[in-house]
Motif scaffolding. Structure first.
Motif, PDB file in Angstrom:
ATOM      1  N   LEU A  57      85.521 136.922   7.092  1.00  0.00           N
ATOM      2  CA  LEU A  57      86.326 136.980   8.313  1.00  0.00           C
ATOM      3  C   LEU A  57      85.477 137.617   9.403  1.00  0.00           C
ATOM      4  CD1 LEU A  57      88.906 136.736   9.961  1.00  0.00           C
ATOM      5  CD2 LEU A  57      89.681 138.882   8.926  1.00  0.00           C
ATOM      6  N   LEU A  58      85.122 136.814  10.382  1.00  0.00           N
ATOM      7  CA  LEU A  58      84.304 137.314  11.489  1.00  0.00           C
ATOM      8  C   LEU A  58      85.179 137.956  12.553  1.00  0.00           C
ATOM      9  CD1 LEU A  58      81.963 134.208  11.956  1.00  0.00           C
ATOM     10  CD2 LEU A  58      81.400 136.370  10.824  1.00  0.00           C
ATOM     11  N   ARG A  59      84.635 138.967  13.200  1.00  0.00           N
ATOM     12  CA  ARG A  59      85.258 139.535  14.386  1.00  0.00           C
ATOM     13  C   ARG A  59      84.732 138.753  15.591  1.00  0.00           C
ATOM     14  NH1 ARG A  59      82.681 144.004  12.151  1.00  0.00           N
ATOM     15  NH2 ARG A  59      81.330 143.933  13.985  1.00  0.00           N
ATOM     16  N   PRO A  60      85.439 138.783  16.705  1.00  0.00           N
ATOM     17  CA  PRO A  60      84.938 138.084  17.893  1.00  0.00           C
ATOM     18  C   PRO A  60      83.516 138.488  18.281  1.00  0.00           C
ATOM     19  CG  PRO A  60      87.214 138.725  18.231  1.00  0.00           C
ATOM     20  CD  PRO A  60      86.770 139.351  16.935  1.00  0.00           C
ATOM     21  N   ASP A  61      83.153 139.759  18.080  1.00  0.00           N
ATOM     22  CA  ASP A  61      81.804 140.196  18.443  1.00  0.00           C
ATOM     23  C   ASP A  61      80.735 139.716  17.461  1.00  0.00           C
ATOM     24  OD1 ASP A  61      82.565 141.955  16.392  1.00  0.00           O
ATOM     25  OD2 ASP A  61      81.586 143.679  17.310  1.00  0.00           O
ATOM     26  N   GLN A  62      81.151 139.000  16.438  1.00  0.00           N
ATOM     27  CA  GLN A  62      80.214 138.404  15.478  1.00  0.00           C
ATOM     28  C   GLN A  62      80.094 136.892  15.684  1.00  0.00           C
ATOM     29  OE1 GLN A  62      82.378 139.997  12.051  1.00  0.00           O
ATOM     30  NE2 GLN A  62      80.553 141.182  11.497  1.00  0.00           N
ATOM     31  N   GLN A  63      80.564 136.404  16.815  1.00  0.00           N
ATOM     32  CA  GLN A  63      80.592 134.962  17.077  1.00  0.00           C
ATOM     33  C   GLN A  63      79.218 134.309  16.992  1.00  0.00           C
ATOM     34  OE1 GLN A  63      82.335 134.713  21.009  1.00  0.00           O
ATOM     35  NE2 GLN A  63      80.410 135.175  22.029  1.00  0.00           N
ATOM     36  N   THR A  64      78.158 135.054  17.196  1.00  0.00           N
ATOM     37  CA  THR A  64      76.817 134.462  17.187  1.00  0.00           C
ATOM     38  C   THR A  64      76.395 133.969  15.803  1.00  0.00           C
ATOM     39  OG1 THR A  64      75.828 136.652  16.956  1.00  0.00           O
ATOM     40  CG2 THR A  64      76.008 135.754  19.204  1.00  0.00           C
ATOM     41  N   VAL A  65      77.166 134.285  14.771  1.00  0.00           N
ATOM     42  CA  VAL A  65      76.909 133.769  13.420  1.00  0.00           C
ATOM     43  C   VAL A  65      77.245 132.271  13.344  1.00  0.00           C
ATOM     44  CG1 VAL A  65      77.722 133.907  11.012  1.00  0.00           C
ATOM     45  CG2 VAL A  65      77.247 136.003  12.301  1.00  0.00           C
ATOM     46  N   LEU A  66      78.179 131.812  14.143  1.00  0.00           N
ATOM     47  CA  LEU A  66      78.679 130.437  14.030  1.00  0.00           C
ATOM     48  C   LEU A  66      77.601 129.359  14.097  1.00  0.00           C
ATOM     49  CD1 LEU A  66      82.076 130.597  15.939  1.00  0.00           C
ATOM     50  CD2 LEU A  66      81.658 130.715  13.486  1.00  0.00           C
ATOM     51  N   PRO A  67      76.657 129.420  15.038  1.00  0.00           N
ATOM     52  CA  PRO A  67      75.652 128.353  15.084  1.00  0.00           C
ATOM     53  C   PRO A  67      74.863 128.193  13.779  1.00  0.00           C
ATOM     54  CG  PRO A  67      75.664 129.528  17.155  1.00  0.00           C
ATOM     55  CD  PRO A  67      76.546 130.306  16.202  1.00  0.00           C
ATOM     56  N   SER A  68      74.647 129.295  13.051  1.00  0.00           N
ATOM     57  CA  SER A  68      73.926 129.193  11.777  1.00  0.00           C
ATOM     58  C   SER A  68      74.752 128.455  10.729  1.00  0.00           C
ATOM     59  CB  SER A  68      73.536 130.580  11.264  1.00  0.00           C
ATOM     60  OG  SER A  68      74.685 131.306  10.862  1.00  0.00           O
ATOM     61  N   LEU A  69      76.044 128.288  10.995  1.00  0.00           N
ATOM     62  CA  LEU A  69      76.939 127.555  10.101  1.00  0.00           C
ATOM     63  C   LEU A  69      77.204 126.138  10.606  1.00  0.00           C
ATOM     64  CD1 LEU A  69      79.517 130.448   9.550  1.00  0.00           C
ATOM     65  CD2 LEU A  69      77.648 129.762   8.016  1.00  0.00           C
ATOM     66  N   GLY A  70      76.511 125.739  11.678  1.00  0.00           N
ATOM     67  CA  GLY A  70      76.720 124.415  12.255  1.00  0.00           C
ATOM     68  C   GLY A  70      77.982 124.322  13.089  1.00  0.00           C
ATOM     69  N   LEU A  71      78.434 125.457  13.611  1.00  0.00           N
ATOM     70  CA  LEU A  71      79.669 125.517  14.397  1.00  0.00           C
ATOM     71  C   LEU A  71      79.359 126.028  15.796  1.00  0.00           C
ATOM     72  CD1 LEU A  71      81.881 127.250  11.680  1.00  0.00           C
ATOM     73  CD2 LEU A  71      81.659 124.785  12.114  1.00  0.00           C
ATOM     74  N   GLY A  72      80.162 125.601  16.763  1.00  0.00           N
ATOM     75  CA  GLY A  72      80.010 126.055  18.131  1.00  0.00           C
ATOM     76  C   GLY A  72      81.365 126.256  18.782  1.00  0.00           C
ATOM     77  N   ILE A  73      81.351 126.879  19.946  1.00  0.00           N
ATOM     78  CA  ILE A  73      82.588 127.094  20.712  1.00  0.00           C
ATOM     79  C   ILE A  73      82.308 126.822  22.186  1.00  0.00           C
ATOM     80  CG2 ILE A  73      84.411 128.707  21.402  1.00  0.00           C
ATOM     81  CD1 ILE A  73      83.896 130.352  18.957  1.00  0.00           C
ATOM     82  N   THR A  74      83.266 126.169  22.820  1.00  0.00           N
ATOM     83  CA  THR A  74      83.273 125.967  24.258  1.00  0.00           C
ATOM     84  C   THR A  74      84.719 126.112  24.733  1.00  0.00           C
ATOM     85  OG1 THR A  74      82.516 124.524  26.049  1.00  0.00           O
ATOM     86  CG2 THR A  74      83.552 123.434  24.168  1.00  0.00           C
ATOM     87  N   ASN A  75      84.932 125.919  26.016  1.00  0.00           N
ATOM     88  CA  ASN A  75      86.289 125.938  26.578  1.00  0.00           C
ATOM     89  C   ASN A  75      86.474 124.739  27.498  1.00  0.00           C
ATOM     90  OD1 ASN A  75      87.718 128.483  25.764  1.00  0.00           O
ATOM     91  ND2 ASN A  75      85.834 129.369  26.551  1.00  0.00           N
TER      92      ASN A  75
END
Length: 172
Positions: A57-75
């Motif tokens: 379970l990631l915290r919002p301040d750990q969001q930079t882990v996502l790209p290493s999992l092949g995931l991204g975020i935009t709005n």
């Protein structure tokens, strides 16, 4: 993206982008902290983990882990507001156009828009529902997820996790 929160996208050393999650717009706390889905009570991070997208379970301040999992975020919309209902239809429509351009650039396998009402407006599909959408943006498939905001109380975390899990099963 110009706005309060930069897109979180894989870099050169990261795996290909499997899923690009698209929030509606930054909330005020996200804008203040620089972290997507930062408000306590937002169920994005718990649903992401419980559905198997993240090993912990990631915290919002750990969001930079996502790209290493092949995931991204935009709005969809860069402007921060207290509630997504403060956005105009024109802002959402412009966000849909920007998403078309972004998916052409970064080519995720899936675009996952969190918020069916925003998706309907942004893409001119008034009858769209939660789940897989029968339209492509180039080669990118689309899935509409429930809005994880605590204001979306009729979607429980277990139900939200189940829907995130359906997308996860399609995007190994």
């Amino acid at each position: 993206m110009s706005g309060v929160l930069p897109d979180l996208l894989p870099g050169p050393g990261d795996p290909p982008l499997r899923v690009l999650f698209c929030g509606i717009n930054p909330g005020l706390l996200s804008a203040a902290t620089g972290h997507h889905f930062a408000r306590p009570g937002n169920r994005f991070w718990p649903a992401l983990h419980r559905s198997g997208f993240t090993p912990i379970l990631l915290r919002p301040d750990q969001q930079t882990v996502l790209p290493s999992l092949g995931l991204g975020i935009t709005n969809l919309v860069p402007r921060a507001t207290a509630r997504a209902a403060e956005l105009t239809a024109a802002e959402l429509t412009a966000g849909g156009q920007r998403l078309r351009e972004l998916t052409e650039q970064v080519r995720p396998r899936w675009l996952a828009v969190v918020g069916v009402t925003a998706y309907r407006t942004a893409f001119g599909e008034p009858k769209a529902a939660i789940g897989r959408v029968d339209r492509l943006l180039g080669a990118t498939r689309i899935w509409v997820l429930p809005n994880p905001s605590g204001l979306n109380a009729h979607w429980t975390l277990p139900a939200m996790t189940e829907e995130f899990g359906r997308l996860r099963a399609e995007s190994p």
